[in-house]
Scaffold this active site. Structure first.
Site, PDB file in Angstrom:
ATOM      1  CD  GLU A  18      -5.592   7.875  -3.671  1.00 38.73           C
ATOM      2  OE1 GLU A  18      -6.283   7.854  -2.628  1.00 38.73           O
ATOM      3  OE2 GLU A  18      -6.066   7.822  -4.811  1.00 38.73           O
TER       4      GLU A  18
ATOM      5  CD  GLU B 264      -3.121  -0.833   0.213  1.00 33.17           C
ATOM      6  OE1 GLU B 264      -3.405   0.337  -0.082  1.00 33.17           O
ATOM      7  OE2 GLU B 264      -3.693  -1.818  -0.293  1.00 33.17           O
TER       8      GLU B 264
END
Ligand SMILES: *[C@@H]1O[C@H](CO)[C@@H](O)[C@H](O)[C@H]1NC(C)=O
Ligand SMILES: *[C@@H]1O[C@H](CO)[C@@H](O)[C@H](O)[C@H]1NC(C)=O
Ligand SMILES: *[C@@H]1O[C@H](CO)[C@@H](O)[C@H](O)[C@H]1NC(C)=O
Length: 260
Positions: A133, A124
Protein backbone atom coordinates in the site's frame (compact mmCIF):
# COMPACT_ATOMS: atom_id res chain seq x y z
CA UNK A 1 0.57 -30.26 -0.07
CA UNK A 2 -2.60 -28.96 1.58
CA UNK A 3 -1.19 -26.11 3.64
CA UNK A 4 -4.49 -25.13 5.06
CA UNK A 5 -6.34 -27.83 6.91
CA UNK A 6 -7.81 -25.33 9.33
CA UNK A 7 -9.00 -23.12 6.52
CA UNK A 8 -10.82 -26.07 4.98
CA UNK A 9 -12.69 -26.49 8.24
CA UNK A 10 -13.42 -22.80 8.25
CA UNK A 11 -14.56 -23.01 4.64
CA UNK A 12 -16.94 -25.87 5.35
CA UNK A 13 -18.32 -23.80 8.18
CA UNK A 14 -18.82 -20.91 5.78
CA UNK A 15 -20.46 -23.07 3.15
CA UNK A 16 -22.73 -24.55 5.80
CA UNK A 17 -23.67 -21.07 6.85
CA UNK A 18 -24.39 -20.03 3.30
CA UNK A 19 -26.45 -23.10 2.54
CA UNK A 20 -28.83 -21.99 5.25
CA UNK A 21 -28.96 -18.31 4.45
CA UNK A 22 -28.39 -17.86 0.73
CA UNK A 23 -31.34 -17.99 -1.58
CA UNK A 24 -31.27 -21.31 -3.37
CA UNK A 25 -31.57 -19.77 -6.82
CA UNK A 26 -28.17 -18.18 -6.24
CA UNK A 27 -26.73 -21.47 -5.00
CA UNK A 28 -24.28 -21.25 -2.14
CA UNK A 29 -24.85 -24.98 -1.80
CA UNK A 30 -23.31 -27.12 0.93
CA UNK A 31 -19.89 -28.38 -0.20
CA UNK A 32 -21.18 -31.84 -1.10
CA UNK A 33 -23.71 -30.42 -3.58
CA UNK A 34 -23.37 -29.02 -7.09
CA UNK A 35 -24.80 -25.73 -8.27
CA UNK A 36 -26.67 -26.28 -11.54
CA UNK A 37 -26.65 -24.04 -14.61
CA UNK A 38 -29.75 -22.25 -13.32
CA UNK A 39 -28.51 -21.98 -9.78
CA UNK A 40 -30.07 -24.87 -7.87
CA UNK A 41 -28.35 -27.25 -5.45
CA UNK A 42 -28.33 -31.01 -5.92
CA UNK A 43 -26.19 -34.04 -6.71
CA UNK A 44 -27.73 -35.82 -9.66
CA UNK A 45 -26.38 -35.34 -13.18
CA UNK A 46 -28.95 -32.57 -13.67
CA UNK A 47 -26.91 -30.52 -11.21
CA UNK A 48 -23.38 -31.92 -11.40
CA UNK A 49 -23.25 -32.55 -15.15
CA UNK A 50 -22.30 -29.89 -17.69
CA UNK A 51 -22.76 -26.89 -17.32
CA UNK A 52 -22.50 -27.18 -13.54
CA UNK A 53 -21.48 -23.88 -11.95
CA UNK A 54 -19.69 -24.94 -8.79
CA UNK A 55 -19.24 -27.73 -6.27
CA UNK A 56 -18.16 -31.31 -7.07
CA UNK A 57 -19.09 -30.98 -10.75
CA UNK A 58 -18.63 -34.02 -12.96
CA UNK A 59 -17.73 -31.95 -15.99
CA UNK A 60 -14.22 -31.96 -17.30
CA UNK A 61 -12.48 -29.01 -15.78
CA UNK A 62 -9.73 -26.96 -17.36
CA UNK A 63 -6.50 -27.26 -15.40
CA UNK A 64 -5.55 -23.93 -13.88
CA UNK A 65 -2.44 -23.47 -16.01
CA UNK A 66 -4.67 -23.67 -19.09
CA UNK A 67 -6.80 -20.84 -17.71
CA UNK A 68 -4.10 -18.59 -16.30
CA UNK A 69 -1.85 -18.71 -19.34
CA UNK A 70 1.31 -16.67 -19.63
CA UNK A 71 -0.52 -14.56 -22.20
CA UNK A 72 -3.40 -13.86 -19.80
CA UNK A 73 -1.03 -12.98 -16.96
CA UNK A 74 1.20 -10.79 -19.15
CA UNK A 75 -1.85 -9.05 -20.59
CA UNK A 76 -2.39 -7.64 -17.10
CA UNK A 77 1.11 -7.02 -15.74
CA UNK A 78 2.34 -5.53 -19.02
CA UNK A 79 -0.03 -2.62 -18.40
CA UNK A 80 1.88 -1.62 -15.26
CA UNK A 81 4.50 1.08 -15.92
CA UNK A 82 8.12 -0.06 -16.00
CA UNK A 83 9.11 1.55 -12.71
CA UNK A 84 6.64 -0.56 -10.73
CA UNK A 85 8.09 -2.73 -7.98
CA UNK A 86 5.42 -5.37 -8.60
CA UNK A 87 6.70 -5.96 -12.13
CA UNK A 88 9.79 -7.63 -10.75
CA UNK A 89 7.85 -9.50 -8.09
CA UNK A 90 4.55 -11.06 -9.15
CA UNK A 91 4.86 -13.91 -11.65
CA UNK A 92 2.50 -16.42 -13.17
CA UNK A 93 4.74 -19.14 -11.79
CA UNK A 94 4.43 -17.93 -8.21
CA UNK A 95 0.67 -17.67 -8.62
CA UNK A 96 0.47 -21.26 -9.88
CA UNK A 97 2.71 -22.45 -7.06
CA UNK A 98 0.50 -20.78 -4.48
CA UNK A 99 -2.65 -22.05 -6.19
CA UNK A 100 -1.32 -25.59 -6.15
CA UNK A 101 -0.61 -25.32 -2.43
CA UNK A 102 -4.04 -23.97 -1.55
CA UNK A 103 -6.31 -26.73 -0.33
CA UNK A 104 -9.35 -27.28 -2.55
CA UNK A 105 -8.58 -24.41 -4.91
CA UNK A 106 -7.29 -25.99 -8.11
CA UNK A 107 -9.84 -28.82 -7.85
CA UNK A 108 -12.78 -26.44 -7.92
CA UNK A 109 -11.59 -23.38 -9.86
CA UNK A 110 -13.51 -22.18 -12.92
CA UNK A 111 -12.79 -19.65 -15.65
CA UNK A 112 -15.39 -17.33 -14.16
CA UNK A 113 -13.68 -17.53 -10.79
CA UNK A 114 -10.30 -16.65 -12.32
CA UNK A 115 -11.87 -13.69 -14.13
CA UNK A 116 -13.31 -12.45 -10.83
CA UNK A 117 -10.15 -13.07 -8.82
CA UNK A 118 -7.83 -11.36 -11.31
CA UNK A 119 -10.23 -8.43 -11.66
CA UNK A 120 -9.77 -7.81 -7.93
CA UNK A 121 -6.01 -8.44 -8.07
CA UNK A 122 -5.77 -5.94 -10.93
CA UNK A 123 -7.71 -3.30 -9.07
CA UNK A 124 -5.98 -3.82 -5.72
CA UNK A 125 -2.46 -3.67 -7.17
CA UNK A 126 -3.08 -1.50 -10.26
CA UNK A 127 -2.13 -4.20 -12.75
CA UNK A 128 0.42 -5.76 -10.38
CA UNK A 129 2.30 -2.47 -10.05
CA UNK A 130 2.13 -2.28 -6.26
CA UNK A 131 3.37 -4.82 -3.76
CA UNK A 132 2.56 -2.66 -0.75
CA UNK A 133 0.00 0.00 0.00
CA UNK A 134 1.30 3.47 -0.91
CA UNK A 135 2.43 5.17 2.33
CA UNK A 136 1.03 2.20 4.22
CA UNK A 137 3.63 2.44 6.98
CA UNK A 138 2.28 5.85 7.94
CA UNK A 139 -1.13 4.35 8.79
CA UNK A 140 -2.07 2.39 11.85
CA UNK A 141 -3.47 -1.04 11.13
CA UNK A 142 -3.17 -2.36 14.67
CA UNK A 143 -6.41 -3.29 16.38
CA UNK A 144 -5.17 -3.41 19.97
CA UNK A 145 -8.44 -4.79 21.25
CA UNK A 146 -7.70 -8.00 19.36
CA UNK A 147 -6.02 -10.27 21.96
CA UNK A 148 -5.90 -13.32 19.74
CA UNK A 149 -3.49 -11.77 17.25
CA UNK A 150 -1.62 -9.05 19.14
CA UNK A 151 0.54 -6.70 17.07
CA UNK A 152 4.26 -7.26 17.29
CA UNK A 153 5.91 -3.94 18.22
CA UNK A 154 7.52 -2.22 15.27
CA UNK A 155 5.65 -4.26 12.67
CA UNK A 156 3.24 -2.70 10.16
CA UNK A 157 0.11 -4.56 9.11
CA UNK A 158 -0.72 -2.37 6.15
CA UNK A 159 -1.93 -3.63 2.77
CA UNK A 160 0.39 -6.07 1.03
CA UNK A 161 0.06 -8.51 -1.84
CA UNK A 162 -2.48 -9.12 -4.59
CA UNK A 163 -5.48 -8.65 -2.32
CA UNK A 164 -3.75 -6.13 -0.02
CA UNK A 165 -4.03 -8.10 3.19
CA UNK A 166 -4.29 -5.60 6.07
CA UNK A 167 -4.72 -5.45 9.88
CA UNK A 168 -3.11 -7.58 12.57
CA UNK A 169 -6.17 -9.80 12.92
CA UNK A 170 -6.07 -10.71 9.22
CA UNK A 171 -2.32 -11.33 9.18
CA UNK A 172 -2.78 -13.36 12.36
CA UNK A 173 -5.59 -15.55 11.06
CA UNK A 174 -3.73 -16.10 7.80
CA UNK A 175 -0.55 -16.90 9.75
CA UNK A 176 -2.32 -19.72 11.60
CA UNK A 177 -3.79 -21.25 8.43
CA UNK A 178 -0.68 -20.96 6.28
CA UNK A 179 1.66 -21.89 9.14
CA UNK A 180 3.89 -18.96 8.32
CA UNK A 181 4.93 -16.35 10.87
CA UNK A 182 3.05 -13.46 9.27
CA UNK A 183 2.24 -11.73 12.55
CA UNK A 184 5.96 -11.64 13.41
CA UNK A 185 7.11 -11.09 9.82
CA UNK A 186 4.35 -9.33 7.88
CA UNK A 187 6.99 -8.13 5.42
CA UNK A 188 7.17 -11.70 4.04
CA UNK A 189 3.96 -10.90 2.15
CA UNK A 190 5.87 -8.18 0.31
CA UNK A 191 9.15 -10.04 -0.20
CA UNK A 192 8.18 -13.58 -1.29
CA UNK A 193 5.72 -13.60 -4.16
CA UNK A 194 4.52 -17.15 -3.48
CA UNK A 195 3.66 -16.11 0.07
CA UNK A 196 2.04 -13.00 -1.34
CA UNK A 197 -0.24 -15.03 -3.62
CA UNK A 198 -0.87 -17.53 -0.81
CA UNK A 199 -2.34 -14.70 1.29
CA UNK A 200 -4.48 -13.56 -1.64
CA UNK A 201 -5.75 -17.08 -2.15
CA UNK A 202 -6.31 -17.53 1.58
CA UNK A 203 -8.48 -14.42 1.67
CA UNK A 204 -10.27 -15.52 -1.47
CA UNK A 205 -11.12 -19.02 -0.21
CA UNK A 206 -12.33 -17.78 3.15
CA UNK A 207 -14.11 -14.56 2.33
CA UNK A 208 -14.85 -14.31 -1.36
CA UNK A 209 -15.33 -17.70 -3.00
CA UNK A 210 -18.35 -18.55 -0.80
CA UNK A 211 -20.30 -15.64 -2.33
CA UNK A 212 -19.15 -16.04 -5.94
CA UNK A 213 -22.36 -17.81 -6.98
CA UNK A 214 -24.33 -14.70 -5.96
CA UNK A 215 -22.61 -12.76 -8.74
CA UNK A 216 -19.53 -10.56 -9.08
CA UNK A 217 -21.19 -7.74 -7.10
CA UNK A 218 -21.18 -9.87 -3.96
CA UNK A 219 -17.43 -10.42 -4.33
CA UNK A 220 -16.85 -6.65 -4.39
CA UNK A 221 -18.81 -6.38 -1.16
CA UNK A 222 -16.79 -9.20 0.38
CA UNK A 223 -13.56 -7.35 -0.38
CA UNK A 224 -14.56 -3.77 0.26
CA UNK A 225 -17.99 -3.21 1.74
CA UNK A 226 -17.55 0.58 1.79
CA UNK A 227 -17.20 0.79 -1.97
CA UNK A 228 -20.56 -0.89 -2.38
CA UNK A 229 -22.40 1.37 0.01
CA UNK A 230 -21.94 4.26 -2.39
CA UNK A 231 -18.50 5.07 -0.97
CA UNK A 232 -16.61 4.66 -4.21
CA UNK A 233 -18.59 4.01 -7.35
CA UNK A 234 -15.46 4.61 -9.46
CA UNK A 235 -13.76 1.66 -7.81
CA UNK A 236 -16.84 -0.51 -8.32
CA UNK A 237 -16.98 0.29 -12.01
CA UNK A 238 -13.23 -0.28 -12.38
CA UNK A 239 -13.53 -3.74 -10.82
CA UNK A 240 -16.57 -4.56 -12.93
CA UNK A 241 -14.81 -3.39 -16.09
CA UNK A 242 -11.82 -5.66 -15.47
CA UNK A 243 -14.18 -8.54 -14.69
CA UNK A 244 -16.08 -8.17 -17.95
CA UNK A 245 -12.84 -7.89 -19.89
CA UNK A 246 -11.37 -11.04 -18.31
CA UNK A 247 -14.61 -12.99 -18.79
CA UNK A 248 -14.41 -12.11 -22.46
CA UNK A 249 -10.76 -13.14 -22.69
CA UNK A 250 -11.52 -16.44 -20.96
CA UNK A 251 -14.68 -17.08 -22.96
CA UNK A 252 -17.25 -17.12 -20.14
CA UNK A 253 -20.49 -15.28 -19.52
CA UNK A 254 -20.11 -12.78 -16.65
CA UNK A 255 -23.54 -13.78 -15.29
CA UNK A 256 -26.05 -11.67 -13.37
CA UNK A 257 -25.63 -9.24 -10.46
CA UNK A 258 -22.19 -8.07 -11.50
CA UNK A 259 -22.41 -4.77 -9.70
CA UNK A 260 -23.35 -3.84 -6.14
C1 LIG B 1 1.56 -29.36 -6.91
O1 LIG B 1 1.50 -30.03 -5.64
C2 LIG B 1 1.78 -31.41 -5.71
C3 LIG B 1 1.65 -31.99 -4.30
O2 LIG B 1 0.43 -31.63 -3.73
C4 LIG B 1 3.19 -31.63 -6.24
O3 LIG B 1 3.43 -33.00 -6.37
C5 LIG B 1 3.34 -30.92 -7.59
O4 LIG B 1 4.68 -31.02 -8.02
C6 LIG B 1 2.96 -29.47 -7.47
N1 LIG B 1 3.01 -28.83 -8.79
C7 LIG B 1 3.51 -27.60 -8.98
C8 LIG B 1 3.45 -27.07 -10.37
O5 LIG B 1 3.99 -26.94 -8.07
C1 LIG C 1 2.61 9.58 0.31
O1 LIG C 1 3.48 10.37 1.09
C2 LIG C 1 4.14 11.38 0.34
C3 LIG C 1 5.14 12.07 1.25
O2 LIG C 1 4.62 12.25 2.53
C4 LIG C 1 3.09 12.34 -0.24
O3 LIG C 1 3.73 13.33 -1.00
C5 LIG C 1 2.13 11.56 -1.10
O4 LIG C 1 1.08 12.39 -1.56
C6 LIG C 1 1.51 10.38 -0.33
N1 LIG C 1 0.71 9.57 -1.25
C7 LIG C 1 -0.44 9.04 -0.90
C8 LIG C 1 -1.15 8.26 -1.98
O5 LIG C 1 -0.92 9.13 0.21
C1 LIG D 1 8.84 -18.37 -0.47
O1 LIG D 1 7.85 -19.00 0.30
C2 LIG D 1 7.61 -20.35 -0.06
C3 LIG D 1 6.37 -20.82 0.71
O2 LIG D 1 6.56 -20.65 2.09
C4 LIG D 1 8.85 -21.17 0.20
O3 LIG D 1 8.64 -22.50 -0.18
C5 LIG D 1 10.00 -20.57 -0.61
O4 LIG D 1 11.19 -21.25 -0.29
C6 LIG D 1 10.17 -19.10 -0.32
N1 LIG D 1 11.14 -18.53 -1.24
C7 LIG D 1 12.21 -17.86 -0.84
C8 LIG D 1 13.08 -17.33 -1.90
O5 LIG D 1 12.42 -17.66 0.35
Amino acid sequence: MPLTKTSSVFLIFLFGFYSQTAKSQFCGCSPILCCSEHGFCGYSDDYCGSPCRSGPCRTSRDPIDKIVTQQFFDGIIDQAPNGCAGKRFYTRESFLKAANATFDFTDTVTRLEIAAMFAHFTHETEHFCYIEEVNGSSRDYCDESNRQYPCVPGKGYYGRGPIQLAWNFMYGACDVDLKLDLLGQPELVGSNSTVSFLTGLWFWMNNVKPVLTEGFGATIKAINVMECDGGNSGAVSARTGYYKDYCKQLGVDPGANITC
